[in-house]
Design a protein around this motif. Structure first.
Motif, mmCIF file in Angstrom:
data_model
loop_
_atom_site.group_PDB
_atom_site.id
_atom_site.type_symbol
_atom_site.label_atom_id
_atom_site.label_comp_id
_atom_site.label_asym_id
_atom_site.label_seq_id
_atom_site.Cartn_x
_atom_site.Cartn_y
_atom_site.Cartn_z
ATOM 1 N N ARG A 30 -19.398 -34.116 -17.641
ATOM 2 C CA ARG A 30 -19.527 -35.198 -18.629
ATOM 3 C C ARG A 30 -20.026 -34.674 -19.980
ATOM 4 N NH1 ARG A 30 -23.146 -39.161 -18.003
ATOM 5 N NH2 ARG A 30 -24.649 -37.914 -16.790
ATOM 6 N N PHE A 31 -20.921 -33.693 -19.956
ATOM 7 C CA PHE A 31 -21.488 -33.125 -21.178
ATOM 8 C C PHE A 31 -20.911 -31.744 -21.429
ATOM 9 C CE2 PHE A 31 -25.896 -35.450 -21.186
ATOM 10 C CZ PHE A 31 -25.246 -36.657 -21.021
ATOM 11 N N THR A 32 -20.753 -31.407 -22.708
ATOM 12 C CA THR A 32 -20.305 -30.075 -23.091
ATOM 13 C C THR A 32 -21.191 -29.557 -24.219
ATOM 14 O OG1 THR A 32 -18.009 -30.610 -22.526
ATOM 15 C CG2 THR A 32 -18.389 -28.686 -23.924
ATOM 16 N N ILE A 33 -21.760 -28.384 -24.013
ATOM 17 C CA ILE A 33 -22.570 -27.745 -25.048
ATOM 18 C C ILE A 33 -21.720 -26.684 -25.740
ATOM 19 C CG2 ILE A 33 -23.544 -26.010 -23.470
ATOM 20 C CD1 ILE A 33 -26.188 -26.260 -25.031
ATOM 21 N N SER A 34 -21.867 -26.594 -27.050
ATOM 22 C CA SER A 34 -21.119 -25.597 -27.812
ATOM 23 C C SER A 34 -21.953 -25.190 -29.013
ATOM 24 C CB SER A 34 -19.762 -26.145 -28.249
ATOM 25 O OG SER A 34 -19.927 -27.278 -29.090
ATOM 26 N N ARG A 35 -21.541 -24.123 -29.665
ATOM 27 C CA ARG A 35 -22.254 -23.655 -30.835
ATOM 28 C C ARG A 35 -21.277 -23.139 -31.868
ATOM 29 N NH1 ARG A 35 -26.367 -19.436 -28.887
ATOM 30 N NH2 ARG A 35 -26.771 -19.195 -31.132
ATOM 31 N N ASP A 36 -21.695 -23.184 -33.122
ATOM 32 C CA ASP A 36 -20.936 -22.631 -34.235
ATOM 33 C C ASP A 36 -21.909 -21.760 -35.025
ATOM 34 O OD1 ASP A 36 -19.565 -22.059 -36.582
ATOM 35 O OD2 ASP A 36 -18.624 -24.015 -36.679
ATOM 36 N N ASN A 37 -21.843 -20.474 -34.775
ATOM 37 C CA ASN A 37 -22.798 -19.569 -35.425
ATOM 38 C C ASN A 37 -22.606 -19.512 -36.938
ATOM 39 O OD1 ASN A 37 -24.039 -18.926 -32.991
ATOM 40 N ND2 ASN A 37 -22.696 -17.164 -32.624
ATOM 41 N N ALA A 38 -21.406 -19.750 -37.398
ATOM 42 C CA ALA A 38 -21.160 -19.734 -38.838
ATOM 43 C C ALA A 38 -21.863 -20.898 -39.532
ATOM 44 C CB ALA A 38 -19.663 -19.794 -39.106
ATOM 45 N N LYS A 39 -22.064 -21.989 -38.782
ATOM 46 C CA LYS A 39 -22.714 -23.172 -39.336
ATOM 47 C C LYS A 39 -24.163 -23.306 -38.878
ATOM 48 C CE LYS A 39 -18.488 -25.888 -39.834
ATOM 49 N NZ LYS A 39 -17.789 -27.155 -39.493
ATOM 50 N N ASN A 40 -24.642 -22.330 -38.109
ATOM 51 C CA ASN A 40 -26.005 -22.405 -37.564
ATOM 52 C C ASN A 40 -26.237 -23.725 -36.837
ATOM 53 O OD1 ASN A 40 -26.531 -19.919 -38.687
ATOM 54 N ND2 ASN A 40 -28.405 -20.539 -39.733
ATOM 55 N N ALA A 41 -25.322 -24.056 -35.954
ATOM 56 C CA ALA A 41 -25.402 -25.356 -35.290
ATOM 57 C C ALA A 41 -25.062 -25.257 -33.816
ATOM 58 C CB ALA A 41 -24.473 -26.357 -35.965
ATOM 59 N N VAL A 42 -25.661 -26.147 -33.050
ATOM 60 C CA VAL A 42 -25.335 -26.310 -31.641
ATOM 61 C C VAL A 42 -25.063 -27.787 -31.407
ATOM 62 C CG1 VAL A 42 -27.751 -26.578 -30.952
ATOM 63 C CG2 VAL A 42 -26.064 -25.802 -29.277
ATOM 64 N N TYR A 43 -24.154 -28.060 -30.486
ATOM 65 C CA TYR A 43 -23.698 -29.423 -30.265
ATOM 66 C C TYR A 43 -23.806 -29.797 -28.789
ATOM 67 C CZ TYR A 43 -21.556 -28.122 -34.694
ATOM 68 O OH TYR A 43 -21.336 -27.655 -35.967
ATOM 69 N N LEU A 44 -23.923 -31.080 -28.555
ATOM 70 C CA LEU A 44 -23.863 -31.591 -27.188
ATOM 71 C C LEU A 44 -22.938 -32.799 -27.192
ATOM 72 C CD1 LEU A 44 -24.974 -31.121 -24.308
ATOM 73 C CD2 LEU A 44 -26.641 -32.939 -24.785
ATOM 74 N N GLU A 45 -21.747 -32.614 -26.658
ATOM 75 C CA GLU A 45 -20.787 -33.699 -26.529
ATOM 76 C C GLU A 45 -21.070 -34.411 -25.221
ATOM 77 O OE1 GLU A 45 -16.748 -32.409 -26.549
ATOM 78 O OE2 GLU A 45 -15.941 -34.381 -26.020
ATOM 79 N N MET A 46 -21.315 -35.710 -25.308
ATOM 80 C CA MET A 46 -21.686 -36.481 -24.120
ATOM 81 C C MET A 46 -20.660 -37.582 -23.895
ATOM 82 S SD MET A 46 -25.821 -36.743 -24.687
ATOM 83 C CE MET A 46 -25.675 -37.881 -26.040
ATOM 84 N N ASN A 47 -19.995 -37.534 -22.768
ATOM 85 C CA ASN A 47 -18.991 -38.519 -22.397
ATOM 86 C C ASN A 47 -19.401 -39.250 -21.123
ATOM 87 O OD1 ASN A 47 -17.093 -37.755 -24.518
ATOM 88 N ND2 ASN A 47 -16.720 -35.902 -23.316
ATOM 89 N N SER A 48 -18.748 -40.356 -20.877
ATOM 90 C CA SER A 48 -19.020 -41.157 -19.667
ATOM 91 C C SER A 48 -20.516 -41.389 -19.493
ATOM 92 C CB SER A 48 -18.439 -40.456 -18.434
ATOM 93 O OG SER A 48 -17.051 -40.249 -18.572
ATOM 94 N N LEU A 49 -21.147 -41.803 -20.563
ATOM 95 C CA LEU A 49 -22.594 -41.960 -20.544
ATOM 96 C C LEU A 49 -23.028 -43.053 -19.580
ATOM 97 C CD1 LEU A 49 -23.257 -41.396 -24.324
ATOM 98 C CD2 LEU A 49 -24.367 -40.140 -22.471
ATOM 99 N N LYS A 50 -24.197 -42.820 -18.990
ATOM 100 C CA LYS A 50 -24.771 -43.745 -18.023
ATOM 101 C C LYS A 50 -26.138 -44.208 -18.522
ATOM 102 C CE LYS A 50 -22.661 -41.037 -14.291
ATOM 103 N NZ LYS A 50 -22.921 -40.266 -13.039
ATOM 104 N N PRO A 51 -26.595 -45.363 -18.079
ATOM 105 C CA PRO A 51 -27.939 -45.809 -18.496
ATOM 106 C C PRO A 51 -29.019 -44.777 -18.207
ATOM 107 C CG PRO A 51 -26.745 -47.618 -17.489
ATOM 108 C CD PRO A 51 -25.892 -46.395 -17.307
#
Length: 125
Positions: free
Chosen positions: A66-87
């Motif tokens: 459901r979740f995907t973590i990724s990073r973009d070193n050129a942008k100094n950023a890390v992301y967390l894509e969260m799908n099918s979220l639950k309470p």
């Protein structure tokens, strides 16, 4: 010194999606492993996912697929894509940075050197 700033939290219905971002300061971002933790009301802060400086990823079982973590070193950023979220995903989400020489188990709070201020994610049923 690394400063971390999370964004992207909000209120979403169950089954919906949110994308969290964490912007990092510093010139050596690519050498840090980056983790996401969360703290639900009345509970301790807990590990969610990590992406290491080499690109290895690891998730807790409850978010796998459901979740995907990724990073973009050129942008100094890390992301967390969260799908099918639950309470039960409702929590304050924190990103954290861990230096390459840091000792400690990757899923534990003491293993990280720097923390953001958190962003609230609320999933309604």
């Amino acid at each position: 010194q690394v400063q971390l700033v999370e964004s992207g939290g909000g209120l979403v219905q169950a089954g919906g999606s949110l994308n969290l971002s964490c912007a990092a300061s510093g010139r050596t971002f690519s050498s840090y492993s980056m983790g996401w933790f969360r703290q639900a009301p009345g509970k301790e802060r807990a590990f969610v996912a990590i992406i290491t400086w080499s690109g290895f990823t690891y998730y807790i079982d409850s978010v796998k697929g459901r979740f995907t973590i990724s990073r973009d070193n050129a942008k100094n950023a890390v992301y967390l894509e969260m799908n099918s979220l639950k309470p039960e995903d409702t929590a304050v989400y924190y990103c954290a940075a861990r230096g390459r020489d840091k000792i400690g188990i990757l899923t534990t709070i003491p293993a990280y050197d720097y923390w953001g201020q958190g962003t609230q994610v609320t999933v309604s049923s």
